[in-house]
Design a protein around this motif. Structure first.
Motif, PDB file in Angstrom:
ATOM      1  N   LEU A 408       0.822  -1.208   0.000  1.00 45.55           N
ATOM      2  CA  LEU A 408       0.000   0.000   0.000  1.00 45.55           C
ATOM      3  C   LEU A 408       0.857   1.260   0.000  1.00 45.55           C
ATOM      4  CD1 LEU A 408      -2.905  -0.685   2.543  1.00 45.55           C
ATOM      5  CD2 LEU A 408      -3.114  -0.330   0.083  1.00 45.55           C
ATOM      6  N   SER A 409       0.353   2.286  -0.683  1.00 45.73           N
ATOM      7  CA  SER A 409       0.937   3.608  -0.615  1.00 45.73           C
ATOM      8  C   SER A 409       0.435   4.318   0.636  1.00 45.73           C
ATOM      9  CB  SER A 409       0.555   4.412  -1.857  1.00 45.73           C
ATOM     10  OG  SER A 409       1.118   3.843  -3.025  1.00 45.73           O
ATOM     11  N   GLY A 410       1.251   5.222   1.180  1.00 41.27           N
ATOM     12  CA  GLY A 410       0.826   5.923   2.387  1.00 41.27           C
ATOM     13  C   GLY A 410       1.671   7.145   2.670  1.00 41.27           C
ATOM     14  N   SER A 411       1.070   8.108   3.376  1.00 43.32           N
ATOM     15  CA  SER A 411       1.741   9.351   3.764  1.00 43.32           C
ATOM     16  C   SER A 411       1.551   9.569   5.256  1.00 43.32           C
ATOM     17  CB  SER A 411       1.161  10.550   3.000  1.00 43.32           C
ATOM     18  OG  SER A 411       1.265  10.364   1.602  1.00 43.32           O
ATOM     19  N   GLN A 412       2.636   9.484   6.007  1.00 45.74           N
ATOM     20  CA  GLN A 412       2.555   9.657   7.460  1.00 45.74           C
ATOM     21  C   GLN A 412       2.246  11.112   7.800  1.00 45.74           C
ATOM     22  OE1 GLN A 412       5.800   7.929   9.718  1.00 45.74           O
ATOM     23  NE2 GLN A 412       5.549   9.401  11.375  1.00 45.74           N
ATOM     24  N   TRP A 413       1.452  11.331   8.846  1.00 43.21           N
ATOM     25  CA  TRP A 413       1.252  12.659   9.400  1.00 43.21           C
ATOM     26  C   TRP A 413       2.254  12.843  10.521  1.00 43.21           C
ATOM     27  CZ3 TRP A 413      -1.509  16.730   7.826  1.00 43.21           C
ATOM     28  CH2 TRP A 413      -1.520  17.848   8.675  1.00 43.21           C
ATOM     29  N   GLN A 414       3.200  13.792  10.432  1.00 41.56           N
ATOM     30  CA  GLN A 414       3.445  14.719   9.367  1.00 41.56           C
ATOM     31  C   GLN A 414       4.923  15.060   9.321  1.00 41.56           C
ATOM     32  OE1 GLN A 414       2.592  18.829   9.729  1.00 41.56           O
ATOM     33  NE2 GLN A 414       2.497  18.791  11.952  1.00 41.56           N
ATOM     34  N   TRP A 415       5.321  16.000   8.416  1.00 39.62           N
ATOM     35  CA  TRP A 415       6.707  16.432   8.270  1.00 39.62           C
ATOM     36  C   TRP A 415       6.714  17.943   8.410  1.00 39.62           C
ATOM     37  CZ3 TRP A 415      10.905  13.226   7.624  1.00 39.62           C
ATOM     38  CH2 TRP A 415      12.126  13.814   7.284  1.00 39.62           C
ATOM     39  N   ASP A 416       7.022  18.437   9.618  1.00 35.38           N
ATOM     40  CA  ASP A 416       6.966  19.866   9.941  1.00 35.38           C
ATOM     41  C   ASP A 416       8.282  20.264  10.588  1.00 35.38           C
ATOM     42  OD1 ASP A 416       6.424  22.449  10.803  1.00 35.38           O
ATOM     43  OD2 ASP A 416       5.008  21.836  12.364  1.00 35.38           O
ATOM     44  N   ILE A 417       9.162  20.894   9.808  1.00 39.02           N
ATOM     45  CA  ILE A 417      10.486  21.224  10.342  1.00 39.02           C
ATOM     46  C   ILE A 417      10.428  22.266  11.449  1.00 39.02           C
ATOM     47  CG2 ILE A 417      11.698  20.579   8.225  1.00 39.02           C
ATOM     48  CD1 ILE A 417      11.928  23.572   7.560  1.00 39.02           C
ATOM     49  N   TYR A 418       9.292  22.954  11.592  1.00 42.53           N
ATOM     50  CA  TYR A 418       9.177  23.986  12.625  1.00 42.53           C
ATOM     51  C   TYR A 418       8.637  23.447  13.946  1.00 42.53           C
ATOM     52  CZ  TYR A 418       9.417  26.668   8.276  1.00 42.53           C
ATOM     53  OH  TYR A 418       9.783  27.156   7.044  1.00 42.53           O
ATOM     54  N   ASN A 419       8.492  22.134  14.035  1.00 42.25           N
ATOM     55  CA  ASN A 419       7.969  21.538  15.255  1.00 42.25           C
ATOM     56  C   ASN A 419       8.718  22.059  16.478  1.00 42.25           C
ATOM     57  OD1 ASN A 419       8.530  19.113  17.354  1.00 42.25           O
ATOM     58  ND2 ASN A 419       6.443  18.968  16.568  1.00 42.25           N
ATOM     59  N   GLY A 420       7.964  22.562  17.474  1.00 41.94           N
ATOM     60  CA  GLY A 420       8.552  23.084  18.698  1.00 41.94           C
ATOM     61  C   GLY A 420       9.141  24.477  18.574  1.00 41.94           C
ATOM     62  N   ARG A 421       9.033  25.086  17.385  1.00 43.59           N
ATOM     63  CA  ARG A 421       9.605  26.412  17.155  1.00 43.59           C
ATOM     64  C   ARG A 421       8.587  27.384  16.543  1.00 43.59           C
ATOM     65  NH1 ARG A 421      15.318  26.534  17.073  1.00 43.59           N
ATOM     66  NH2 ARG A 421      16.253  24.488  17.437  1.00 43.59           N
ATOM     67  N   HIS A 422       7.312  27.068  16.686  1.00 47.76           N
ATOM     68  CA  HIS A 422       6.285  27.923  16.098  1.00 47.76           C
ATOM     69  C   HIS A 422       6.106  29.217  16.894  1.00 47.76           C
ATOM     70  CE1 HIS A 422       4.884  24.987  13.141  1.00 47.76           C
ATOM     71  NE2 HIS A 422       5.001  24.063  14.072  1.00 47.76           N
TER      72      HIS A 422
END
Length: 619
Positions: A408-422
């Motif tokens: 199966l194809s799939g896309s994990q949630w998520q890829w956020d390089i700003y995690n913890g720095r918003h």
């Protein structure tokens, strides 16, 4: 887009769909660095599978990019700059092993004034998409929405949403938002009257809001098509029209299945028409069923799965999400996930797609990485990836590999390089600036963050995320398994050990990682490809196949049955290439980083065992 946040009740997000308008076609771009003659990123649906220009079966694996789109701090864009997008794309490929992203867009920022599309926003979003396309990563956009819109929520609310612009909310005169006693943000979907009524109005085109959305989606798609080169546009895999659709309110006597048939599916047909008009005729729509169709809590489950839509392919893909609501609740599942935990849930996805005669993608899955259920994440994610790879639990794979089914194809949630720095003022409130986690409704699911030097680093075990998988199979996949040996704390998780009946294969693999692919070749010249994780450097990789047996595979050439090459995009990621010139023949390839310097005798003995095993287990 996120997941169900929490413990008790679950909650999945609702997103929208896509991006584009109009413009001047750019000059043709050169293929990404590292491209070989057979590298064509075009994706179509044929015979229930994703396929490329050479007819190879394609597996789309990657991440959602990114929940930052749901925030105001970067004005509805996944990244603050194109430079950040490029940095993220390189890391996603090299660290996370991804070849595809679900790229979030914001309706609120695309159409801030009714009927007026913001081309500056579309230009910025398209430039950020290019960063991924130029890194050899396929993209499928989606206009994201959760809880309909942030403009439904008060400045001091406990919760927020994203999606629809302010003018669409103001058109409805909705009641003041209130979720009552809600422990998790997703409960707003079924308990917040403002969210429910606004969602209902969208589906019934009250005040013309659905027409406006469709018009903006068409303009967005046209813009993207006209501002990408022809080669870049080939890398657009399709479009996701709407995230986690839910009725909001059912009409009297209406069932969830009837709502899918009479309300949701006609919307998808309208969206499909807009795709065609915008120049996306050859791209599939990644359509989702009712949000709760595959909930794993019985009291949340609602009948659905686009059961009355007939045959979907090749213009539609069956697109769904999966979060373990029991595990997230902290109440309905106390322990960790185990071998085969989600085999049944993902088998349901495979079966539904097969019945609809189309390909399937699990466009969101994941688990919180912070909070009181985060200890489950290593096992939950391993079990989800295991279920993407195969229909079987690890303990059963070696005795019935032919039942493994499509990968199966799939896309994990998520890829956020700003995690913890918003720096997100929640609901525009300057006295409530969120910095922790994903900065959205207390979520924290990003697989990545930036270190103090501004370098992307993984927040999860690289052995779990950077996986061996068949990205392109020249023929038909019979079965696949991957033992990643990922960790839960200091414990190595081995759910699919090589059985004792194959002692030489067992000795070759040892305590290393391994994958095994079985496929029937199609006789074409394009090779079968497997993504090689960073933990499989060529000098430490062993391949045992009927095509060839080799330790330290050489560089790929057209006459080399087993070889290694860079993946397109110049990110340093690599692939194993297997060339089988015959048609209809069963092939096998074991790939491992276990033995450091296996002897010729051990390689020959392992090959003999695998050949006998494959002949016995696969007719």
């Amino acid at each position: 887009m996120p997941t169900i946040r929490a413990r008790l009740l679950v909650v999945l997000v609702v997103l929208f769909g896509s991006v584009s308008v109009a413009g001047v076609p750019p000059a043709t771009a050169a293929p990404p660095p590292g491209s070989l003659w057979f590298d064509d990123p075009s994706v179509t649906v044929r015979d229930g599978r994703f396929t490329d220009a050479h007819g190879r079966e394609i597996v789309l694996r990657g991440y959602n990019v990114s929940g930052e789109t749901k925030l105001a701090e970067n004005k509805g864009l996944p990244f603050a700059s194109v430079a950040d997008a490029r940095k993220s794309a390189t890391a996603l490929r090299a660290l996370g092993g991804g070849n595809t992203v679900r790229f979030l867009l914001s309706w609120a920022y695309a159409e801030p004034e009714r009927g007026q599309v913001d081309t500056a926003y579309l230009a910025a979003a398209t430039d950020q998409m290019k960063a991924f396309l130029d890194a050899g990563i396929r993209v499928y956009p989606d206009f994201h929405q959760d809880l309909y819109s942030r403009h439904l929520f008060d400045a001091d609310s406990w919760y927020t949403g994203d999606g629809a612009p302010k003018w669409a909310v103001e058109a409805g005169n909705y009641p003041d938002e209130s979720c009552g006693i809600c422990l998790f943000w997703g409960q707003n979907i079924t308990q917040n009257e403002a969210v429910k009524r606004a969602t209902y109005d969208f589906w019934h085109n009250a005040h013309g809001v659905q027409d406006a959305f469709l018009a903006t989606a068409e303009k967005t798609m046209r813009y993207v098509q006209q501002h990408l080169s022809a080669d870049q546009f080939k890398g657009i895999a399709g479009f996701d029209p709407y995230n986690e659709p839910h009725a909001g309110v059912y009409d009297s006597g209406q069932t969830s299945r009837a709502w899918e048939k009479d309300v949701l599916w006609p919307f998808y047909e309208k969206f499909r028409t807009r795709m065609d008009a915008a120049g996306w005729r050859d791209k599939p729509a990644f359509v989702e069923p009712n949000l709760f169709w595959n909930a794993n809590l019985d009291f949340q489950k609602q009948e659905g799965g686009l059961l009355d839509a007939g045959s979907l392919g090749p213009r539609y893909v069956f697109n769904t999400h999966f979060y373990d609501q029991k595990a997230i609740s902290g109440v309905f599942m106390w322990g960790k996930a185990a071998d085969g935990q989600y085999a049944g849930d993902f088998r349901t996805v495979r079966d539904r797609a097969a019945a609809a005669r189309t390909a399937a993608v699990v466009s969101e899955f994941g688990h919180p990485l912070a909070g009181n259920v985060s200890d489950k994440a290593p096992t939950v994610l391993k079990a989800m990836y295991q279920a993407l790879d195969s229909r079987l639990k690890g303990a059963d794979w070696w005795t019935d590999p032919a039942a493994s089914g499509p990968v199966l194809s799939g896309s994990q949630w998520q890829w956020d390089i700003y995690n913890g720095r918003h720096r997100e003022p929640m609901n525009g409130n300057p006295d409530k600036v969120l910095t922790a986690g994903d900065a959205w409704n207390e979520e924290d699911l990003s697989a990545v963050r930036l270190d103090d030097a501004g370098k992307p680093v993984l927040r999860q075990d690289a052995r779990l995320l950077d996986r061996l998988y068949p990205s392109a199979t020249a023929g038909e996949t019979v079965g696949f398994t991957y033992e990643d040996r990922s960790r839960d704390g200091s414990t190595t998780l081995t759910w699919n050990p090589v059985p004792g009946s194959l002692p030489n294969v067992q000795r070759l693999v040892g305590s290393g990682q391994y994958g095994l692919l079985l496929w029937r070749s199609d006789g074409g010249p394009a090779p079968t490809e497997l993504h090689l994780p960073a933990s499989f450097p060529a000098a430490s990789t062993t391949v045992v196949s009927d095509l060839a047996t080799v330790h330290g595979p050489p560089a790929y050439t057209a006459s080399t049955p087993v070889g290694v090459a860079q993946e397109p995009g110049g990110t340093g990621s690599r692939r194993l290439l297997l060339t089988a010139p015959n048609s209809g023949v069963l092939h096998y390839a074991l790939v491992t980083n276990g033995a450091t310097a296996p002897s010729a005798d051990l390689l020959a003995a392992a090959r003999s065992e695998l050949a006998a095993w494959a002949a016995k287990e696969v007719s």
